[in-house]
Design a protein around this motif. Structure first.
Motif, PDB file in Angstrom:
ATOM      1  N   GLY A 341       0.802  -1.209   0.000  1.00  0.00           N
ATOM      2  CA  GLY A 341       0.000   0.000   0.000  1.00  0.00           C
ATOM      3  C   GLY A 341       0.836   1.261   0.000  1.00  0.00           C
ATOM      4  N   GLN A 342       1.929   1.268   0.764  1.00  0.00           N
ATOM      5  CA  GLN A 342       2.800   2.447   0.783  1.00  0.00           C
ATOM      6  C   GLN A 342       3.429   2.694  -0.581  1.00  0.00           C
ATOM      7  OE1 GLN A 342       5.540   3.099   3.955  1.00  0.00           O
ATOM      8  NE2 GLN A 342       4.198   2.285   5.544  1.00  0.00           N
ATOM      9  N   VAL A 343       3.872   1.624  -1.235  1.00  0.00           N
ATOM     10  CA  VAL A 343       4.437   1.768  -2.581  1.00  0.00           C
ATOM     11  C   VAL A 343       3.372   2.290  -3.543  1.00  0.00           C
ATOM     12  CG1 VAL A 343       5.396   0.511  -4.549  1.00  0.00           C
ATOM     13  CG2 VAL A 343       6.192  -0.015  -2.232  1.00  0.00           C
ATOM     14  N   LEU A 344       2.181   1.723  -3.457  1.00  0.00           N
ATOM     15  CA  LEU A 344       1.091   2.133  -4.346  1.00  0.00           C
ATOM     16  C   LEU A 344       0.730   3.606  -4.153  1.00  0.00           C
ATOM     17  CD1 LEU A 344      -0.964   1.111  -6.440  1.00  0.00           C
ATOM     18  CD2 LEU A 344      -2.491   0.550  -4.533  1.00  0.00           C
ATOM     19  N   LEU A 345       0.651   4.033  -2.906  1.00  0.00           N
ATOM     20  CA  LEU A 345       0.317   5.432  -2.637  1.00  0.00           C
ATOM     21  C   LEU A 345       1.434   6.367  -3.094  1.00  0.00           C
ATOM     22  CD1 LEU A 345      -1.429   5.300   0.859  1.00  0.00           C
ATOM     23  CD2 LEU A 345      -2.432   6.010  -1.298  1.00  0.00           C
ATOM     24  N   TYR A 346       2.677   5.913  -2.980  1.00  0.00           N
ATOM     25  CA  TYR A 346       3.792   6.758  -3.409  1.00  0.00           C
ATOM     26  C   TYR A 346       3.766   6.967  -4.918  1.00  0.00           C
ATOM     27  CZ  TYR A 346       8.483   8.722  -3.693  1.00  0.00           C
ATOM     28  OH  TYR A 346       9.549   9.565  -3.929  1.00  0.00           O
ATOM     29  N   ILE A 347       3.592   5.882  -5.663  1.00  0.00           N
ATOM     30  CA  ILE A 347       3.633   6.027  -7.118  1.00  0.00           C
ATOM     31  C   ILE A 347       2.368   6.694  -7.663  1.00  0.00           C
ATOM     32  CG2 ILE A 347       5.160   4.040  -7.361  1.00  0.00           C
ATOM     33  CD1 ILE A 347       2.788   2.367  -8.207  1.00  0.00           C
ATOM     34  N   SER A 348       1.284   6.701  -6.870  1.00  0.00           N
ATOM     35  CA  SER A 348       0.057   7.379  -7.297  1.00  0.00           C
ATOM     36  C   SER A 348      -0.046   8.780  -6.701  1.00  0.00           C
ATOM     37  CB  SER A 348      -1.170   6.557  -6.892  1.00  0.00           C
ATOM     38  OG  SER A 348      -1.292   6.498  -5.476  1.00  0.00           O
ATOM     39  N   ASN A 349       1.071   9.228  -6.068  1.00  0.00           N
ATOM     40  CA  ASN A 349       1.118  10.560  -5.457  1.00  0.00           C
ATOM     41  C   ASN A 349       0.026  10.757  -4.409  1.00  0.00           C
ATOM     42  OD1 ASN A 349       3.336  11.457  -7.098  1.00  0.00           O
ATOM     43  ND2 ASN A 349       1.887  11.671  -8.798  1.00  0.00           N
ATOM     44  N   GLY A 350      -0.207   9.714  -3.622  1.00  0.00           N
ATOM     45  CA  GLY A 350      -1.161   9.809  -2.522  1.00  0.00           C
ATOM     46  C   GLY A 350      -2.595   9.963  -2.966  1.00  0.00           C
ATOM     47  N   ASP A 351      -2.982   9.287  -4.018  1.00  0.00           N
ATOM     48  CA  ASP A 351      -4.346   9.390  -4.548  1.00  0.00           C
ATOM     49  C   ASP A 351      -5.377   9.128  -3.436  1.00  0.00           C
ATOM     50  OD1 ASP A 351      -6.874   8.072  -5.897  1.00  0.00           O
ATOM     51  OD2 ASP A 351      -5.849   9.203  -7.475  1.00  0.00           O
ATOM     52  N   LYS A 352      -6.358  10.023  -3.330  1.00  0.00           N
ATOM     53  CA  LYS A 352      -7.339   9.964  -2.240  1.00  0.00           C
ATOM     54  C   LYS A 352      -8.351   8.839  -2.400  1.00  0.00           C
ATOM     55  CE  LYS A 352      -5.511  13.555  -0.285  1.00  0.00           C
ATOM     56  NZ  LYS A 352      -4.688  13.370   0.944  1.00  0.00           N
ATOM     57  N   VAL A 353      -8.454   8.278  -3.589  1.00  0.00           N
ATOM     58  CA  VAL A 353      -9.381   7.173  -3.825  1.00  0.00           C
ATOM     59  C   VAL A 353      -8.672   5.825  -3.711  1.00  0.00           C
ATOM     60  CG1 VAL A 353     -10.946   6.111  -5.492  1.00  0.00           C
ATOM     61  CG2 VAL A 353     -10.845   8.607  -5.287  1.00  0.00           C
ATOM     62  N   ILE A 354      -7.482   5.742  -4.286  1.00  0.00           N
ATOM     63  CA  ILE A 354      -6.740   4.481  -4.285  1.00  0.00           C
ATOM     64  C   ILE A 354      -6.428   4.025  -2.863  1.00  0.00           C
ATOM     65  CG2 ILE A 354      -4.517   3.437  -4.882  1.00  0.00           C
ATOM     66  CD1 ILE A 354      -4.567   4.968  -7.484  1.00  0.00           C
ATOM     67  N   GLY A 355      -6.031   4.964  -2.001  1.00  0.00           N
ATOM     68  CA  GLY A 355      -5.656   4.607  -0.631  1.00  0.00           C
ATOM     69  C   GLY A 355      -6.760   3.893   0.130  1.00  0.00           C
ATOM     70  N   PRO A 356      -7.960   4.488   0.266  1.00  0.00           N
ATOM     71  CA  PRO A 356      -9.036   3.813   0.995  1.00  0.00           C
ATOM     72  C   PRO A 356      -9.456   2.488   0.361  1.00  0.00           C
ATOM     73  CG  PRO A 356      -9.516   6.141   0.758  1.00  0.00           C
ATOM     74  CD  PRO A 356      -8.308   5.870  -0.081  1.00  0.00           C
ATOM     75  N   ILE A 357      -9.487   2.444  -0.975  1.00  0.00           N
ATOM     76  CA  ILE A 357      -9.855   1.198  -1.650  1.00  0.00           C
ATOM     77  C   ILE A 357      -8.853   0.101  -1.313  1.00  0.00           C
ATOM     78  CG2 ILE A 357     -10.038   0.067  -3.901  1.00  0.00           C
ATOM     79  CD1 ILE A 357     -11.239   2.630  -4.986  1.00  0.00           C
ATOM     80  N   PHE A 358      -7.578   0.459  -1.315  1.00  0.00           N
ATOM     81  CA  PHE A 358      -6.553  -0.546  -1.008  1.00  0.00           C
ATOM     82  C   PHE A 358      -6.696  -1.042   0.432  1.00  0.00           C
ATOM     83  CE2 PHE A 358      -2.540  -1.887   0.781  1.00  0.00           C
ATOM     84  CZ  PHE A 358      -2.141  -2.851  -0.135  1.00  0.00           C
ATOM     85  N   VAL A 359      -6.971  -0.141   1.376  1.00  0.00           N
ATOM     86  CA  VAL A 359      -7.111  -0.546   2.778  1.00  0.00           C
ATOM     87  C   VAL A 359      -8.265  -1.536   2.934  1.00  0.00           C
ATOM     88  CG1 VAL A 359      -7.779   0.269   5.072  1.00  0.00           C
ATOM     89  CG2 VAL A 359      -6.027   1.482   3.790  1.00  0.00           C
ATOM     90  N   VAL A 360      -9.402  -1.240   2.325  1.00  0.00           N
ATOM     91  CA  VAL A 360     -10.549  -2.153   2.403  1.00  0.00           C
ATOM     92  C   VAL A 360     -10.198  -3.496   1.782  1.00  0.00           C
ATOM     93  CG1 VAL A 360     -12.914  -2.548   1.628  1.00  0.00           C
ATOM     94  CG2 VAL A 360     -12.234  -0.275   2.450  1.00  0.00           C
ATOM     95  N   LEU A 361      -9.579  -3.469   0.613  1.00  0.00           N
ATOM     96  CA  LEU A 361      -9.193  -4.709  -0.055  1.00  0.00           C
ATOM     97  C   LEU A 361      -8.181  -5.488   0.780  1.00  0.00           C
ATOM     98  CD1 LEU A 361      -9.327  -6.506  -2.572  1.00  0.00           C
ATOM     99  CD2 LEU A 361      -7.485  -5.113  -3.570  1.00  0.00           C
TER     100      LEU A 361
END
Length: 411
Positions: A341-361
């Motif tokens: 998740g940290q890698v994903l948020l870094y490469i997506s520049n902290g996208d506000k949608v991707i982060g919560p979706i990833f946490v739920v998943l």
């Protein structure tokens, strides 16, 4: 994945007591909630992080987990601890500490691999400057041994080393407790205080500073859990007095107002009195007093408010119970997922949608994994029962036939 008896975080094996009783699922529920909170906090920068307990009080899930683990160790080891069998306890707790060390190595090197892969595949070298990774990469000859010898810990991968160190202390804690609970608390509290005043802690080898979580400080909370559990096992009870309830509730309320209202300037005023930071500060490394008192106040309220205590006592089939029962495996899986998740948020520049979706998943994946582990546990127990049942039945049948024969002869 790492597996241990009962798949628990530390030594929390189910131990039979003198009076048969069902497993106290409150510990599993609380442990499950702590694991969920830790996972969410380990994926910083997404909205769910702002809903976790660290935003509403001095302590967070780490303190809760160590207190719960101390209670569980009191159940697992305390019931069978004898001063004369001290070496056996030391052997078992050392074995457990080694299991935790192996789990830590898994999460550490998986984290390295994930951040290296992310930096290479997505052309984001900045990933290598995150969470203390660069110190290892710039000097791998010293960095890899430092990781393996725990002299360097990657960010968000520092709970297991502390907990492993606590497990090595278990024989000493139990020995002191067997002589006198007050002696155990007194020695433990003195170590906590002196460690905080003089900043005595394991030092890092690649960078300046100490372990993020100093085991010499955190052992006090761990010991309180063990001693409290041993007191209850001997038939004692926690004092339940209206004044204590009011003080605990008042402190939790004060902590809420302090943190939510951002009243940290008051802490600076207290520090100006010349008292040690371990008394007036909010440092996590040395487990400052405000943090320690907060988790103890919360624990006191949870155990003494009947409605809350009953709410936490769930059936063994409850998802949170299953989640908490397999805590070591879930923690390892959750840590690896959090690093993804940290890698994903870094490469997506902290996208506000991707982060919560990833946490739920990520939480869904962990619950599915917990159910998988639970099914394996049930199948293993069922298979074990099938192996033993014919042997037991055969012996019983022989015994019955022998009794009947003796009866006929007597007639």
């Amino acid at each position: 994945m790492v597996t241990t008896p009962e798949n628990t975080f530390g030594a929390e094996r189910r131990i039979a007591t003198a009076a048969p009783s069902k497993r106290d699922t409150r510990l599993d529920v609380l442990r499950g909630l702590a694991l969920i909170t830790i996972f969410i906090n380990h994926v910083p920068g997404q909205i769910f992080e702002y809903l976790t307990t660290k935003n509403y009080g001095f302590s967070d899930a780490a303190e809760a987990f160590v207190l719960i683990s101390g209670i569980a160790v009191g159940i697992a080891y305390g019931s069978r601890f004898k001063i004369g069998a001290w070496f056996e306890t030391a052997k078992q707790s050392t074995k457990r500490a080694f299991t935790l060390y192996l789990a830590h190595m898994i999460t550490t090197f998986m984290t390295l691999a994930l951040f290296l892969a992310g930096a290479w595949l997505f052309h984001r070298p900045g990933l290598l400057c995150q969470i203390n990774i660069l110190a290892v990469l710039t000097n791998p000859q010293a960095g890899i041994p430092s990781l393996m010898l725990l002299g360097h810990q990657i960010g968000y991968n520092n709970i297991l080393p502390m907990y492993g160190a606590l497990m090595l202390m278990v024989p000493i804690i139990l020995l002191l407790e067997a002589k006198s609970p007050l002696l155990a608390l007194g020695v433990s509290g003195s170590v906590w205080l002196l460690s905080g005043i003089f900043e005595i802690a394991p030092r890092n080898t690649l960078i300046e500073g100490y372990w993020f979580l100093n085991p010499l400080s955190w052992q006090f909370l761990f010991t309180i859990g063990i001693v409290g559990m041993m007191h209850v096992r001997r038939g004692g009870k926690l004092p339940r007095h209206p004044l204590l309830m009011a003080l605990a509730a008042g402190y939790v309320g004060l902590s809420f107002v302090w943190v939510v209202g951002q009243l940290w300037g008051i802490g600076n005023t207290l520090a100006s009195l010349g008292l040690p930071t371990v008394i007036t500060g909010f440092d996590k490394t040395f487990l400052s007093l405000p943090r320690l008192l907060h988790v103890l106040a919360l624990g006191y309220l949870v155990l003494n408010i009947d409605a809350l205590s009953s709410l936490l006592r769930r059936p063994e089939s409850n998802p949170l119970v299953i989640f908490g029962r397999h805590s070591l495996n879930i923690f390892v899986a959750g840590t690896i997922l959090a690093m993804v998740g940290q890698v994903l948020l870094y490469i997506s520049n902290g996208d506000k949608v991707i982060g919560p979706i990833f946490v739920v998943l990520g939480l869904v994946i962990q619950f599915v994994y917990a159910y998988h582990l639970e099914n394996k546990r049930k199948l293993a127990r069922a298979a074990s029962g099938k192996v033993r049942a014919p042997q037991t039945g055969g012996l019983q049948a022989v015994s019955v036939r022998a009794d009947r024969s003796r009866g006929m002869n007597r007639k």
